[in-house]
Design a protein around this motif. Structure first.
Motif, PDB file in Angstrom:
ATOM      1  N   PRO A  71       0.820  -1.213   0.000  1.00 38.69           N
ATOM      2  CA  PRO A  71       0.000   0.000   0.000  1.00 38.69           C
ATOM      3  C   PRO A  71       0.857   1.268   0.000  1.00 38.69           C
ATOM      4  O   PRO A  71       1.878   1.318   0.689  1.00 38.69           O
ATOM      5  N   LEU A  76      -2.901   3.356   2.397  1.00 36.18           N
ATOM      6  CA  LEU A  76      -2.693   3.105   3.819  1.00 36.18           C
ATOM      7  C   LEU A  76      -3.537   4.061   4.664  1.00 36.18           C
ATOM      8  O   LEU A  76      -4.125   3.664   5.681  1.00 36.18           O
ATOM      9  N   SER A  80      -6.569   2.931   7.079  1.00 39.32           N
ATOM     10  CA  SER A  80      -6.438   3.191   8.516  1.00 39.32           C
ATOM     11  C   SER A  80      -7.614   3.999   9.046  1.00 39.32           C
ATOM     12  O   SER A  80      -8.109   3.735  10.150  1.00 39.32           O
ATOM     13  N   LEU A  83     -10.495   1.682   9.560  1.00 33.63           N
ATOM     14  CA  LEU A  83     -10.397   0.955  10.821  1.00 33.63           C
ATOM     15  C   LEU A  83     -10.667   1.863  12.015  1.00 33.63           C
ATOM     16  O   LEU A  83     -11.473   1.542  12.893  1.00 33.63           O
ATOM     17  N   ILE A 113       3.623   3.777  15.979  1.00 36.02           N
ATOM     18  CA  ILE A 113       3.979   2.683  15.056  1.00 36.02           C
ATOM     19  C   ILE A 113       3.345   2.846  13.679  1.00 36.02           C
ATOM     20  O   ILE A 113       3.562   1.996  12.811  1.00 36.02           O
ATOM     21  N   PRO A 115       2.890   3.322   9.984  1.00 33.96           N
ATOM     22  CA  PRO A 115       3.998   3.126   9.023  1.00 33.96           C
ATOM     23  C   PRO A 115       4.490   4.390   8.315  1.00 33.96           C
ATOM     24  O   PRO A 115       5.674   4.479   7.990  1.00 33.96           O
TER      25      PRO A 115
ATOM     26  N   SER B  80      -7.840  -3.550   7.502  1.00 33.40           N
ATOM     27  CA  SER B  80      -7.074  -3.810   8.717  1.00 33.40           C
ATOM     28  C   SER B  80      -5.815  -4.615   8.418  1.00 33.40           C
ATOM     29  O   SER B  80      -4.748  -4.346   8.989  1.00 33.40           O
ATOM     30  N   ASN B  82      -4.216  -4.466   5.586  1.00 41.30           N
ATOM     31  CA  ASN B  82      -3.340  -3.460   4.979  1.00 41.30           C
ATOM     32  C   ASN B  82      -2.513  -2.753   6.042  1.00 41.30           C
ATOM     33  O   ASN B  82      -1.296  -2.601   5.916  1.00 41.30           O
ATOM     34  N   LEU B  83      -3.209  -2.298   7.083  1.00 45.02           N
ATOM     35  CA  LEU B  83      -2.523  -1.573   8.150  1.00 45.02           C
ATOM     36  C   LEU B  83      -1.581  -2.493   8.926  1.00 45.02           C
ATOM     37  O   LEU B  83      -0.404  -2.167   9.128  1.00 45.02           O
ATOM     38  N   SER B  86       1.483  -3.527   7.008  1.00 45.77           N
ATOM     39  CA  SER B  86       2.358  -2.365   6.788  1.00 45.77           C
ATOM     40  C   SER B  86       3.087  -1.993   8.073  1.00 45.77           C
ATOM     41  O   SER B  86       4.240  -1.536   8.032  1.00 45.77           O
ATOM     42  N   ILE B  87       2.424  -2.183   9.201  1.00 45.80           N
ATOM     43  CA  ILE B  87       3.084  -1.933  10.489  1.00 45.80           C
ATOM     44  C   ILE B  87       4.272  -2.880  10.663  1.00 45.80           C
ATOM     45  O   ILE B  87       5.350  -2.468  11.100  1.00 45.80           O
TER      46      ILE B  87
END
Lengths: 176, 176
Positions: A71, A76, A80, A83, A113, A115, B80, B82-83, B86-87
């Motif tokens: 992403p 992203l 996010s 969510l 945290i 990204p 979620s 995706n996040l 990516s984290i």
């Protein structure tokens, strides 16, 4: 209220007896609320799911996973916010002290945290200057809407009218 | 390495001097890595952004926000992952003890507040039976891939080959 959706999946209801949006597919949710009666009402997703992927685009050894790129900052961000706003939509109306502390901690760690480093720093600053309002679902939903608007403003986007936060992220736009 | 992308936005670089994927748009990222030279290379997103929304679909008082329904379980799940992946992609290779503790706590709270209640319980169970591996980026990236596969299995989907986790969520599929 039906117990099974079109897919044969069990339909999940909230404690208040209403079908749960974030626990069911949109198809099953609409079926359970009587808004649709047939699968044909949602052609887009069905179409997307049944697309055949050319062999050279598949991950070696896989039958269904394409070589999708990681992403970018926009995807992203959208993911996010999906969510985060959905989390506010299911936050309790009357949270316990423990739930409040947990939510504050979640948002703080999130800002460490996330990204995208510059986005994370901006969110951290926002939290420092605008302490998360965790006393009720309505408070948290509005606070998150305002956090999102701070980013909208930075990006030159229109601000979202936070009076509509619950329709956008919890209840939807239908009357019933 | 260019300092500005096509949009005029500043291009963000990681500490290792490479353009940061989750900090830039895909367009700017590809531009910075020399994979494209012109905006025309990405017609899809440009098309999506410039779509005109019919007035009756707009939120009252808004010029650009449509009455979009809250995410269903599928959209929320995709967002979620995706996040979460990516984290893991930006988690340190050699995390401090504080970073490790923070990540564990994040995942625990996540399993408490995830909006889909039955998904949240499943994730909580997975964590109990498979303690998060937070000793390095590679460990965490693989652990998350396995957590995702536990859900794939439950949904009757193909398992993802976790050897490809970094290409899918961090590096992309190009050679350079």
């Amino acid at each position: 209220m039906p117990t099974e959706g079109h897919t044969g999946r069990k339909i999940i209801y909230d404690e208040d007896g209403k079908p749960c949006r974030s626990c069911n597919t949109l198809l099953d949710f609409k079926f359970a609320t009587g808004r649709i009666t047939s699968r044909a009402a949602l052609p887009e997703r069905a179409g997307r799911e049944s697309r055949t992927i050319p062999a050279q685009e598949l991950i070696p050894g896989s039958k269904s996973y394409a070589k999708v790129e990681p992403p970018d900052v926009v995807e992203l961000g959208n993911s996010s916010w999906n969510l985060l706003h959905s989390i506010t939509a299911t936050y309790p109306s009357k949270p316990s002290e423990q739930k409040k502390a947990e939510m504050k901690q979640f948002l703080t760690i999130f800002s460490h945290i996330y990204p995208c480093s510059w986005c994370a720093r901006d969110f951290e600053k926002f939290i420092e200057q605008n302490a998360p309002k965790v006393d009720s679902r309505e408070d948290l939903g509005r606070w998150m809407c305002e956090a999102h608007n701070a980013v909208n403003e930075k990006l030159g986007k229109e601000k979202f009218d936070c009076n509509f936060w619950a329709k956008r992220w919890k209840d939807g736009w239908d009357e019933n």
